[in-house]
Design an enzyme around this catalytic site. Sequence first.
Site, short mmCIF file in Angstrom:
data_model
loop_
_atom_site.label_atom_id
_atom_site.label_comp_id
_atom_site.label_asym_id
_atom_site.label_seq_id
_atom_site.Cartn_x
_atom_site.Cartn_y
_atom_site.Cartn_z
N LYS A 1 38.53 37.52 51.29
CA LYS A 1 39.35 37.14 50.14
C LYS A 1 38.93 35.78 49.58
O LYS A 1 39.29 35.44 48.44
CB LYS A 1 40.83 37.11 50.51
CG LYS A 1 41.46 38.48 50.72
CD LYS A 1 42.98 38.36 50.88
CE LYS A 1 43.67 39.71 50.99
NZ LYS A 1 43.69 40.23 52.36
N SER A 47 47.90 35.99 52.33
CA SER A 47 46.83 36.99 52.45
C SER A 47 47.27 38.33 51.87
O SER A 47 46.95 39.40 52.40
CB SER A 47 46.38 37.17 53.91
OG SER A 47 45.15 37.85 53.97
N SER A 97 40.16 39.96 56.01
CA SER A 97 40.70 39.17 54.90
C SER A 97 39.96 37.86 54.65
O SER A 97 40.23 37.18 53.66
CB SER A 97 42.18 38.87 55.15
OG SER A 97 42.96 40.02 54.97
#
Length: 386
Positions: free
Chosen positions: A60, A122, A57
């Site tokens: 991101k 997230s 993540s």
Amino acid sequence: MWFAAVVIAVSLWVPFGGAIAAESAFATKAPRAILMDAATGATLFQQNADELAPPASMSKLMTLAVLFRAIKEGRINKTDEFVMSVNAWRNGGAPSGTSAMMVPVNTKATVDELIQGVAVQSGNDAAMCIAESMAGTESAFARMMTDEARRIGLVKSTFANATGLEAPNHLMTARELAMLARYLVNEYPEFYPVFGQKEFLYRKHKFINRNPLLFLNIGADGLKTGHTAAARYGLVGSAVQDGKRLIVVVSGLEKADQRKDEAAKLLDWGFRSFSEVKVFDDGEIVGKARVWGGKEWYVPLAPKGDVMFTLPKYPANQKLSAEIVYKAPLKPPVKKGDQVAVLKITSTSSASVEVPLYASEDVLNGGIVRQGVDSLVLMALRRLAL
């Protein structure tokens, strides 16, 4: 071809006290790590920092970078509403069993809410919703992510999705994660505070930021954690102490607590072990670059702004080496203010920084005779290099 045209060696005596003289190299459990000075981009510590690995993540951050640019350019507003598709809901929302913002299927969420859903929680559903709304499909958005990475100078990173969920060719290095974090800090100060937001209330949900550094009272205000089975545990963090900002990346750790501990230790070591020194003044002539076929043989090079170097306090007498790198042959006309080179500075302890250098005066075309002479010289040098 880029090559080093000039090498300048300098020695600096840095008058730091002996309180930390016993501290030398830092050691970390993180398989991949980097510590970067946010102001200069100097690398203060690195361990396998250029090794490509799944970022989970942490990638991101690039999803948000693409969105932030669209908002800044006026193509999207934070008040716009995006619809949570069946695909995003099923594969990134509640049914997926992954981190999710919990937006109901076929429900609208504002761009501002989705940003918080990505930065704080997230949310994979939020990231997918952004991708589909901006590009039509997540794969098309992934191509936008890779294009944006190249635009801002990330040459190795490749993206297959907006979430960081495991996929072939979804890879980043610790160095490029740090570079991306620095870019977000500097380019989007109006959006950056969302990374330091400790909680996000959405519908009946209260999401607590997954970044453990935010709760340590060390000046941390970002940025993103990541975890998958392949990537293991990682963290991109940033903190400010006494007006100085550092960026840290650790990845590939076995346990969640390790990413917190290793990142916090690196930041603490960095704040205690480094200080800034001025290497060159604003506009100071650092060196010259050869201009082939120019009216003048050389163009003087100077930085814009003072050149600061984040120097280790240990050892006390640091030696710096510097080299000017530019693309040859450099051809006229060269205009004053053109960036024509990069100054690369490295310390004895391997701290490093790159600074753009600009032409400090115009160099016009030297005419046919000068071009002919320089062409002969260039041909001779090429033959010698064979």
